[in-house]
Design an enzyme around this catalytic site. Structure first.
Site, PDB file in Angstrom:
ATOM      1  N   LYS A  35       0.962  -1.142   0.032  1.00 43.34           N
ATOM      2  CA  LYS A  35       0.137  -0.276   0.068  1.00 43.34           C
ATOM      3  C   LYS A  35       0.776   1.355  -0.059  1.00 43.34           C
ATOM      4  O   LYS A  35       2.097   1.056   0.301  1.00 43.34           O
ATOM      5  CB  LYS A  35      -0.903  -0.011   1.063  1.00 43.34           C
ATOM      6  CG  LYS A  35      -0.112  -0.113   2.373  1.00 43.34           C
ATOM      7  CD  LYS A  35      -0.986  -0.411   3.888  1.00 43.34           C
ATOM      8  CE  LYS A  35      -0.219  -0.451   5.091  1.00 43.34           C
ATOM      9  NZ  LYS A  35      -0.818  -0.597   6.170  1.00 43.34           N
ATOM     10  N   ARG A 133     -10.271   0.591  14.688  1.00 42.82           N
ATOM     11  CA  ARG A 133     -10.437   1.066  13.471  1.00 42.82           C
ATOM     12  C   ARG A 133     -11.789   0.600  12.521  1.00 42.82           C
ATOM     13  O   ARG A 133     -12.674   1.394  12.262  1.00 42.82           O
ATOM     14  CB  ARG A 133      -9.165   0.998  12.583  1.00 42.82           C
ATOM     15  CG  ARG A 133      -8.900   1.662  11.515  1.00 42.82           C
ATOM     16  CD  ARG A 133      -7.360   1.815  11.026  1.00 42.82           C
ATOM     17  NE  ARG A 133      -6.742   0.402  10.786  1.00 42.82           N
ATOM     18  CZ  ARG A 133      -5.624   0.106  10.396  1.00 42.82           C
ATOM     19  NH1 ARG A 133      -4.798   1.320  10.289  1.00 42.82           N
ATOM     20  NH2 ARG A 133      -5.257  -0.937  10.291  1.00 42.82           N
ATOM     21  N   HIS A 162      -5.855  -6.862  13.499  1.00 42.46           N
ATOM     22  CA  HIS A 162      -4.923  -5.885  13.682  1.00 42.46           C
ATOM     23  C   HIS A 162      -4.374  -5.172  14.963  1.00 42.46           C
ATOM     24  O   HIS A 162      -5.019  -4.971  15.781  1.00 42.46           O
ATOM     25  CB  HIS A 162      -5.075  -4.725  12.482  1.00 42.46           C
ATOM     26  CG  HIS A 162      -3.880  -3.943  12.153  1.00 42.46           C
ATOM     27  ND1 HIS A 162      -2.863  -4.499  11.693  1.00 42.46           N
ATOM     28  CD2 HIS A 162      -3.551  -2.579  12.219  1.00 42.46           C
ATOM     29  CE1 HIS A 162      -1.891  -3.646  11.300  1.00 42.46           C
ATOM     30  NE2 HIS A 162      -2.214  -2.589  11.817  1.00 42.46           N
ATOM     31  N   ARG A 219       1.645 -10.417   8.098  1.00 35.56           N
ATOM     32  CA  ARG A 219       1.718  -9.284   7.158  1.00 35.56           C
ATOM     33  C   ARG A 219       2.674  -8.123   7.450  1.00 35.56           C
ATOM     34  O   ARG A 219       2.246  -6.958   7.809  1.00 35.56           O
ATOM     35  CB  ARG A 219       0.145  -8.558   7.366  1.00 35.56           C
ATOM     36  CG  ARG A 219      -1.022  -9.388   7.183  1.00 35.56           C
ATOM     37  CD  ARG A 219      -2.499  -8.734   7.246  1.00 35.56           C
ATOM     38  NE  ARG A 219      -2.406  -7.964   8.205  1.00 35.56           N
ATOM     39  CZ  ARG A 219      -2.999  -8.121   9.329  1.00 35.56           C
ATOM     40  NH1 ARG A 219      -3.568  -9.311   9.707  1.00 35.56           N
ATOM     41  NH2 ARG A 219      -3.109  -7.433  10.375  1.00 35.56           N
ATOM     42  N   TYR A 263      12.578  31.559   3.412  1.00 38.11           N
ATOM     43  CA  TYR A 263      11.747  32.464   3.922  1.00 38.11           C
ATOM     44  C   TYR A 263      11.541  32.471   5.569  1.00 38.11           C
ATOM     45  O   TYR A 263      11.978  31.620   6.220  1.00 38.11           O
ATOM     46  CB  TYR A 263      10.475  31.464   3.794  1.00 38.11           C
ATOM     47  CG  TYR A 263      10.142  31.370   2.152  1.00 38.11           C
ATOM     48  CD1 TYR A 263       9.660  32.361   1.200  1.00 38.11           C
ATOM     49  CD2 TYR A 263      10.160  30.092   1.549  1.00 38.11           C
ATOM     50  CE1 TYR A 263       9.455  32.394  -0.031  1.00 38.11           C
ATOM     51  CE2 TYR A 263       9.580  30.032   0.204  1.00 38.11           C
ATOM     52  CZ  TYR A 263       9.326  31.153  -0.231  1.00 38.11           C
ATOM     53  OH  TYR A 263       9.135  30.965  -1.857  1.00 38.11           O
ATOM     54  N   CYS A 310      11.768  25.132   1.565  1.00 37.04           N
ATOM     55  CA  CYS A 310      11.081  25.641   0.681  1.00 37.04           C
ATOM     56  C   CYS A 310      10.340  24.293  -0.251  1.00 37.04           C
ATOM     57  O   CYS A 310      10.486  23.350  -0.114  1.00 37.04           O
ATOM     58  CB  CYS A 310      11.663  26.332  -0.236  1.00 37.04           C
ATOM     59  SG  CYS A 310      12.810  27.626   0.316  1.00 37.04           S
ATOM     60  N   MET A 311       9.454  24.887  -0.882  1.00 34.03           N
ATOM     61  CA  MET A 311       8.597  23.792  -1.814  1.00 34.03           C
ATOM     62  C   MET A 311       9.551  22.902  -2.578  1.00 34.03           C
ATOM     63  O   MET A 311       9.363  21.563  -2.550  1.00 34.03           O
ATOM     64  CB  MET A 311       7.793  24.341  -2.567  1.00 34.03           C
ATOM     65  CG  MET A 311       6.514  23.420  -3.188  1.00 34.03           C
ATOM     66  SD  MET A 311       5.534  24.251  -4.366  1.00 34.03           S
ATOM     67  CE  MET A 311       4.524  25.301  -3.215  1.00 34.03           C
ATOM     68  N   ASP A 312      10.594  23.471  -3.266  1.00 35.33           N
ATOM     69  CA  ASP A 312      11.292  22.764  -4.175  1.00 35.33           C
ATOM     70  C   ASP A 312      12.718  22.679  -3.763  1.00 35.33           C
ATOM     71  O   ASP A 312      13.729  22.186  -4.707  1.00 35.33           O
ATOM     72  CB  ASP A 312      11.120  23.456  -5.407  1.00 35.33           C
ATOM     73  CG  ASP A 312       9.892  23.653  -5.633  1.00 35.33           C
ATOM     74  OD1 ASP A 312       8.888  22.977  -5.761  1.00 35.33           O
ATOM     75  OD2 ASP A 312       9.347  24.923  -5.802  1.00 35.33           O
TER      76      ASP A 312
HETATM   77  C1  LIG Z   1      -0.026  -1.625   6.836  1.00 32.15           C
HETATM   78  C2  LIG Z   1      -0.808  -2.862   7.362  1.00 32.15           C
HETATM   79  C3  LIG Z   1       0.393  -3.920   7.778  1.00 32.15           C
HETATM   80  C4  LIG Z   1       1.538  -3.645   7.838  1.00 32.15           C
HETATM   81  O1  LIG Z   1       2.098  -3.219   8.924  1.00 32.15           O
HETATM   82  P1  LIG Z   1       3.595  -2.877   9.573  1.00 32.15           P
HETATM   83  O2  LIG Z   1       3.718  -2.211  10.762  1.00 32.15           O
HETATM   84  O3  LIG Z   1       4.075  -1.926   7.987  1.00 32.15           O
HETATM   85  O4  LIG Z   1       4.173  -4.152   9.260  1.00 32.15           O
HETATM   86  C5  LIG Z   1      -0.547  -5.143   8.303  1.00 32.15           C
HETATM   87  N1  LIG Z   1      -1.814  -5.136   8.364  1.00 32.15           N
HETATM   88  C6  LIG Z   1      -2.796  -4.091   8.067  1.00 32.15           C
HETATM   89  C7  LIG Z   1      -4.200  -4.408   8.157  1.00 32.15           C
HETATM   90  C8  LIG Z   1      -2.219  -3.061   7.509  1.00 32.15           C
HETATM   91  O5  LIG Z   1      -2.988  -1.795   7.397  1.00 32.15           O
END
Ligand SMILES: *Cc1c(COP(=O)(O)O)cnc(C)c1O
Length: 371
Positions: A35, A133, A162, A219, A263, A310-312
């Protein structure tokens, strides 16, 4: 071309996946979270590398990310972590994606799409054991499963949860309590004959800290990129950062005492100071919070950022860097000579976490891959 770029070392990602494999053993599946443009590392290349290195599933946050992977020709299983709105159900089924399921409305929409497209909608049920969540409460799961299994075309492949604190905030007690709730509900459902082939819970921190959370699949995200899920994690596994952020000096000058830089005039030279200008800024996702705090490497020496970013562009104090010239390489994240600046160090200077440092670096910075 502008000299600012991100170099991604794909062998580091392969190595880190191997470290995950060492931690969880040969039997468990590994889902590679890609992601947010693979935490800023480039979604497609990381996805391909992780699959080659033995990941059996990819994880994204949103439908759009999953569709981008499919359109690039990736056919591997992809789990969408977020809870999608029912209106997206036809696309989810069309592209053969795994949906995270915790609402009956999405289940109904997926079922309708599955029937219409003569396919199955594969889902992973999300249980909220304390993250707060998304997800069903533990006591809602049984009834929810009963209702959705009456819907044609829904295949429950997985069930997951999670952690809120696996990163080591606190003593691990809360995470272990989450784990216990989850294990209890899964084993109860399985005892009752419910088929739940893949139960999963562990993010990177839990891969390293809680073997009891490894279950059927893990994961690990941040760890795959060689970054620490919590301070000290690199003592538990040999993880190697995959990202280097580089640029070059495009302008050099000397300013007298009393001269200000950038700035708002937040930096005023106290002595004759040599200032280097580097073409990267907050418009690239380099945090403005690092103004007068951040560091970069020039000719193997640390140089501090002076004045507001700055931005750039940003400015470095290179008074102490001998022989410094226009065109010199600047390393903003990574190694140069014997010195090293990590995403963790920048995060701590900017008051954030390493995750935010790397994911913020946006598409304006080209990614270059080496293997
Ligand atoms: C992002 C995410 C992970 C990975 O988490 P890390 O802390 O980067 O290992 C695992 N499961 C879910 C549902 C996530 O959103």
């Amino acid at each position: 071309m502008r000299p600012t770029y991100i170099e991604i070392n794909l062998s580091a990602i392969r190595h880190n996946l191997e470290e995950v494999r060492q931690a969880v053993g040969p039997e468990r599946r590994i889902l590679a979270p890609v992601k947010a443009n693979a935490y800023g590392h480039g979604m497609l290349q990381v996805a391909r590398t992780a699959l080659e290195a033995g990941a059996s599933m990819l994880g994204v946050a949103y439908l759009d990310e999953a569709v981008a992977l499919r359109q690039a020709g990736i056919g591997a299983p992809i789990l969408i972590f977020g809870s999608e709105l029912p209106e997206n159900a036809p696309e989810i089924v069309h592209w053969g994606l795994r949906a995270t399921l915790c609402t009956y409305e999405l289940a109904k929409a997926l079922s309708q799409a599955a029937v219409r497209l003569r396919r199955n909608a594969v889902v992973h049920i999300k249980v909220d054991t304390g993250m707060g969540r998304i997800g069903l409460k533990v006591e809602e799961i049984r009834e929810f499963l009963r209702r959705i299994l009456e819907l044609p075309g829904i295949v429950v492949e997985g069930i997951y949860t999670h952690f809120a604190t696996a990163d080591g905030s606190g003593d691990g007690e809360f995470a272990l309590a989450q784990m216990e709730h989850f294990r209890r509900v899964v084993s109860q459902l399985r005892k009752e004959g419910m088929e739940l082939p893949i139960a999963h819970a562990a993010n990177s921190a839990a891969v390293l800290r809680f073997p009891s959370a490894h279950l059927d699949m893990v994961r690990p995200g941040i760890m795959l990129y060689g970054l620490e899920p919590f301070p000290g994690a690199s003592y538990l596994a040999d993880i190697r950062p995959a990202m280097t952020l580089k640029s070059r000096i495009v302008f050099l000058k000397e300013v007298p005492p009393g001269a200000s830089v950038s700035y708002g005039r937040t930096f005023v030279a106290g002595r004759r100071t040599r200032i280097a200008t580097v073409p990267i800024g907050y418009g690239d996702g380099y945090p403005r919070a690092l103004s007068n705090r951040g560091k970069a490497l020039v000719r193997g020496k640390r140089a501090r950022i002076v004045g507001n970013i700055c931005m750039d562009q940003l400015m470095l104090d290179v008074t102490h860097v001998e022989g410094v010239r226009v065109g010199d390489e600047v390393v903003l994240i990574g190694e140069q000579g014997d010195e090293r600046i990590t995403a963790e160090e920048l995060a701590s200077l900017a008051g954030t976490i390493n995750y935010e440092i790397v994911t913020s670096l946006n598409g304006r910075i080209p990614r270059v891959y080496k293997d």
